[in-house]
Motif scaffolding. Structure first.
Motif, mmCIF file in Angstrom:
data_model
loop_
_atom_site.group_PDB
_atom_site.id
_atom_site.type_symbol
_atom_site.label_atom_id
_atom_site.label_comp_id
_atom_site.label_asym_id
_atom_site.label_seq_id
_atom_site.Cartn_x
_atom_site.Cartn_y
_atom_site.Cartn_z
ATOM 1 N N GLU A 138 0.636 -1.013 -0.029
ATOM 2 C CA GLU A 138 0.177 0.032 0.012
ATOM 3 C C GLU A 138 0.788 1.297 0.094
ATOM 4 O O GLU A 138 0.654 2.312 -0.775
ATOM 5 C CB GLU A 138 -0.816 0.038 1.098
ATOM 6 C CG GLU A 138 -1.863 -1.067 1.364
ATOM 7 C CD GLU A 138 -2.956 -1.102 0.306
ATOM 8 O OE1 GLU A 138 -3.350 0.310 -0.114
ATOM 9 O OE2 GLU A 138 -3.387 -1.979 -0.474
ATOM 10 N N LEU A 139 1.991 0.939 0.748
ATOM 11 C CA LEU A 139 2.966 2.351 0.793
ATOM 12 C C LEU A 139 3.640 2.534 -0.502
ATOM 13 O O LEU A 139 3.661 3.788 -0.967
ATOM 14 C CB LEU A 139 3.930 2.147 1.763
ATOM 15 C CG LEU A 139 3.314 2.170 3.118
ATOM 16 C CD1 LEU A 139 4.586 1.510 4.311
ATOM 17 C CD2 LEU A 139 3.251 3.788 3.711
ATOM 18 N N ASN A 140 3.959 1.483 -1.286
ATOM 19 C CA ASN A 140 4.535 1.725 -2.484
ATOM 20 C C ASN A 140 3.714 1.949 -3.715
ATOM 21 O O ASN A 140 4.014 2.595 -4.334
ATOM 22 C CB ASN A 140 5.228 -0.045 -2.675
ATOM 23 C CG ASN A 140 5.958 0.075 -4.019
ATOM 24 O OD1 ASN A 140 7.042 0.855 -4.262
ATOM 25 N ND2 ASN A 140 5.444 -0.885 -5.017
ATOM 26 N N LYS A 141 2.609 1.385 -3.747
ATOM 27 C CA LYS A 141 1.595 2.019 -4.808
ATOM 28 C C LYS A 141 0.894 3.410 -4.696
ATOM 29 O O LYS A 141 0.168 3.779 -5.461
ATOM 30 C CB LYS A 141 0.308 0.850 -4.991
ATOM 31 C CG LYS A 141 -0.521 0.770 -3.935
ATOM 32 C CD LYS A 141 -1.638 -0.273 -4.290
ATOM 33 C CE LYS A 141 -2.852 -0.131 -3.353
ATOM 34 N NZ LYS A 141 -3.688 -1.294 -3.692
ATOM 35 N N SER A 142 1.218 4.023 -3.401
ATOM 36 C CA SER A 142 0.479 5.243 -3.019
ATOM 37 C C SER A 142 1.196 6.336 -3.916
ATOM 38 O O SER A 142 2.291 6.309 -4.475
ATOM 39 C CB SER A 142 0.816 5.773 -1.665
ATOM 40 O OG SER A 142 0.181 6.932 -1.437
ATOM 41 N N SER A 143 0.239 7.330 -4.337
ATOM 42 C CA SER A 143 0.965 8.628 -5.277
ATOM 43 C C SER A 143 1.682 9.640 -4.255
ATOM 44 O O SER A 143 2.417 10.073 -4.724
ATOM 45 C CB SER A 143 -0.314 9.268 -5.775
ATOM 46 O OG SER A 143 -1.134 9.685 -4.781
ATOM 47 N N LYS A 144 1.625 9.408 -3.051
ATOM 48 C CA LYS A 144 2.194 9.972 -2.015
ATOM 49 C C LYS A 144 3.612 9.801 -1.727
ATOM 50 O O LYS A 144 3.688 8.203 -1.852
ATOM 51 C CB LYS A 144 1.510 10.115 -0.714
ATOM 52 C CG LYS A 144 2.417 10.800 0.414
ATOM 53 C CD LYS A 144 1.566 11.001 1.745
ATOM 54 C CE LYS A 144 2.396 11.541 2.783
ATOM 55 N NZ LYS A 144 2.983 12.897 2.641
ATOM 56 N N THR B 225 -5.472 13.589 3.098
ATOM 57 C CA THR B 225 -5.356 12.513 1.955
ATOM 58 C C THR B 225 -6.729 11.758 1.765
ATOM 59 O O THR B 225 -7.627 11.625 3.049
ATOM 60 C CB THR B 225 -4.239 11.698 2.289
ATOM 61 O OG1 THR B 225 -4.093 10.828 1.126
ATOM 62 C CG2 THR B 225 -4.161 10.742 3.168
ATOM 63 N N ASP C 71 -4.159 3.536 9.669
ATOM 64 C CA ASP C 71 -4.561 5.055 9.597
ATOM 65 C C ASP C 71 -6.098 4.980 10.371
ATOM 66 O O ASP C 71 -6.673 4.271 10.249
ATOM 67 C CB ASP C 71 -4.861 5.786 8.386
ATOM 68 C CG ASP C 71 -3.378 5.905 7.639
ATOM 69 O OD1 ASP C 71 -2.207 6.265 8.529
ATOM 70 O OD2 ASP C 71 -3.101 6.295 6.514
ATOM 71 N N TYR D 121 6.392 8.294 0.536
ATOM 72 C CA TYR D 121 6.631 8.029 1.908
ATOM 73 C C TYR D 121 8.243 8.157 2.272
ATOM 74 O O TYR D 121 8.723 7.309 1.463
ATOM 75 C CB TYR D 121 6.000 6.825 2.491
ATOM 76 C CG TYR D 121 4.508 6.982 2.554
ATOM 77 C CD1 TYR D 121 3.975 7.343 3.904
ATOM 78 C CD2 TYR D 121 3.741 6.708 1.388
ATOM 79 C CE1 TYR D 121 2.511 7.693 3.855
ATOM 80 C CE2 TYR D 121 2.181 6.802 1.875
ATOM 81 C CZ TYR D 121 1.850 7.435 2.742
ATOM 82 O OH TYR D 121 0.164 7.732 2.748
ATOM 83 N N ILE E 87 -3.676 4.233 4.340
ATOM 84 C CA ILE E 87 -2.568 3.274 4.633
ATOM 85 C C ILE E 87 -3.209 2.268 5.712
ATOM 86 O O ILE E 87 -3.576 2.971 6.669
ATOM 87 C CB ILE E 87 -1.414 3.714 4.828
ATOM 88 C CG1 ILE E 87 -0.705 4.693 3.501
ATOM 89 C CG2 ILE E 87 -0.313 2.598 4.926
ATOM 90 C CD1 ILE E 87 -0.755 3.857 2.227
ATOM 91 N N ASP F 184 -6.285 8.666 0.748
ATOM 92 C CA ASP F 184 -5.712 7.441 0.367
ATOM 93 C C ASP F 184 -5.221 6.874 1.719
ATOM 94 O O ASP F 184 -3.779 6.955 1.753
ATOM 95 C CB ASP F 184 -4.378 7.993 -0.585
ATOM 96 C CG ASP F 184 -3.804 6.232 -1.276
ATOM 97 O OD1 ASP F 184 -4.324 5.340 -1.013
ATOM 98 O OD2 ASP F 184 -2.595 6.619 -1.648
#
Length: 297
Positions: free
Chosen positions: A30-36, A163, A170, A38, A167, A165
């Protein structure tokens, strides 16, 4: 997207470098595919951040199974061996009781407890911190617990991120704008991944089901409930610092503990952390005054 030490990494690189559990892999995805983006200083920081998120998710799932019930402030209940319920409906740790024991009791003897949903989120955070830090460190840092809405020891380091989006791990808020029952004006919920959310008093549902439940429970008939773009996260790097051994001298007492006498009790059930912060700010500046049980607090 994940950046470690200034370097944006591809998935294959992450899998080779990061050591996490099978549940942690899903958070990593989820962290990897986020547009944000990290950003982490090291792979160790990334691994610990994922571990904390796992503990938050597990704490939410366990609270869902603990037999605790939802209640407005006037009907708050707690095990009186460890806690005292204040006239405002807060739950205050008794003198001489170890914080780790009292927090664990909520999970062990849930039928003795009833509280509203913002309080439930703080309990989730405390239990997650206990699992991550261990009892000795937890008792050192979280010495004077007081459970009331979003009031929290500053060592949780709660912050708001804008956001849509989330993770896993959250906390989100489903707002129910035209509710007719204040206790269902919204629902704080821990995102568990796979479109599932835990909300105190509602249980574990997907986003659509959560909205449908709020519309029904709050007797909303014109405007659908919806998820706000204000997401709550703890300061992961601070939790990591606590685990590494911050001492009392590292932080001032006035910043570190909750002083019950200084709490502004707003008496607003099931509110978001964003709204709670706004209310507290208005109370502190004298913009508004809250009346509780006929007396000014």
């Amino acid at each position: 997207m994940i950046n470690v030490s200034g370097r944006t990494l591809q998935w294959d690189e992450l899998i080779d470098e990061v050591s996490v559990s099978s549940k942690g892999i899903k958070i990593l995805e989820e962290l990897n595919k986020s547009s944000k983006v990290y950003r982490f200083l090291s792979f160790k920081e990334l691994e610990n951040t994922i571990l904390i998120r796992e503990h938050i998710m597990e704490a939410a799932k366990k609270l869902n199974k603990s037999n605790v019930t939802f209640a407005v402030f006037e009907e708050t209940r707690a095990d009186d061996r460890y806690w005292a319920v204040t006239e405002q409906g807060g739950i205050r740790l008794k003198e001489g009781v170890k914080p780790s024991v009292a927090i664990s009791d909520i999970y062990k003897n849930g039928s003795e407890y009833a509280f509203e949903c913002a309080t439930a989120m703080i309990i989730v955070y405390y239990y997650a911190a206990l699992q991550y830090l261990g009892a000795e460190s937890f008792n050192n840092y979280f010495t004077r617990l007081y459970l009331y809405s979003w009031e929290a020891d500053s060592d949780l380091g709660l912050k708001i991120v804008t956001t849509t989006d989330p993770i896993p791990g959250d906390v989100v808020y489903f707002d129910n704008p035209d509710n007719l029952e204040p206790q269902w004006q919204g629902e704080n919920a821990v995102y568990l991944g796979d479109n599932l959310y835990y909300g105190h008093g509602i249980g574990i549902l997907n986003e659509k089901e959560m909205i449908e439940q709020l519309n029904t429970l709050g007797r909303s008939n014109e405007v659908d409930a919806y998820m706000l773009d204000k997401i709550v996260r703890p300061s992961f790097d601070h939790w990591i610092g606590l685990k590494q051994g911050y001492t009392r001298s590292d932080r001032t007492t006035s910043n570190r503990i909750i002083v019950y006498e200084n709490i502004n009790h707003h008496n607003q059930v099931s509110i978001s952390y964003y709204y709670h912060c706004s209310l507290v700010n208005m109370l502190n500046t004298g913009t508004i005054t809250i009346t509780i049980n006929g007396t000014l607090d």
